[in-house]
Design an enzyme around this catalytic site. Sequence first.
Site, short mmCIF file in Angstrom:
data_model
loop_
_atom_site.label_atom_id
_atom_site.label_comp_id
_atom_site.label_asym_id
_atom_site.label_seq_id
_atom_site.Cartn_x
_atom_site.Cartn_y
_atom_site.Cartn_z
N ASP A 1 0.86 -1.18 0.00
CA ASP A 1 0.00 0.00 0.00
C ASP A 1 0.89 1.23 0.00
OD1 ASP A 1 -0.23 1.13 3.13
OD2 ASP A 1 0.12 -1.04 3.01
N ASP B 1 -10.01 3.58 6.04
CA ASP B 1 -8.88 3.57 6.98
C ASP B 1 -9.30 4.36 8.21
OD1 ASP B 1 -6.59 4.08 8.45
OD2 ASP B 1 -5.35 4.59 6.71
N GLU C 1 -8.29 5.15 12.15
CA GLU C 1 -7.29 5.10 13.22
C GLU C 1 -7.30 6.46 13.91
OE1 GLU C 1 -3.14 5.26 11.38
OE2 GLU C 1 -4.34 4.57 9.68
#
Length: 272
Positions: free
Chosen positions: A71, A155, A157
Amino acid sequence: MSMRAILGVLVLLALGSCSRPQLEPVTVETQQSALLQAEVARLVTYPRFGDFDPYEWESRKPQTYPIHGIDVSRWQADIDWNAAKRAGVSFAFFKATEGGDLKDPKFDNHRLGARAAGVPWAAYHYYYFCRSAEEQARWFIRNVPRGADLPHVLDMEWTPRSKTCTKRPSGAKVRSEARKFLAILQAHYDRRPIIYTTVDFYKDTGIGQVGGTEFWLRSVAGHPSEVYPGGRWTFWQYTGTGEVPGVEGEVDINVFRGGPEAWVRWRDRIGG
């Protein structure tokens, strides 16, 4: 006609049928199996990538998984995707968007390069909790065209280093926002996105409780079975300091949980 004549006719018919070759029926399953094996044969499995800061794995090592990928984001310069593919990069995820107004400046370059080399790809969105799920989903859709080979990625976080948004909402709020974002992207791209997350976020928010999706877990110092007890995962990001031919400098490397045939079947589901 006498019985003897009838028997004679039956014998002649039997002999005639025996003289003709018996062709094996070609079924759809046979054709699909042949195509599957052809795709598997094209894969480069069990690659041995380097690492600028290697970890000594105590349990199952990433190298025991056959399918690896990377990635990348703007921090990676131009990539030689043909070299990366030859070395064993079987998939790639690219950062596309962030929050509700930022687009990764290297996204289009990475996407077009991987596509030209035949590396299956998808994009990911870096989530901020200072904007709504609807706004961020619309921003992603605006910047990521249909045609990805793999499902896209949410994503999630914590963002303690952000200059604009360091909110830490409750687990219930996090899970609610995730479900909204996933639903909007699924409706647009016709494939349920994956959730990427980290160890602390997973523990703090219970994001693993979100159903109907697959997970991509980061764990650079232990197998996911140890770091995320009972956690579901399809992809495991095992290093952020990887060394891959065709990529200058450090890069994140990941494994797919299954074998080559499972990978081809999973990869080739209908997606956006």
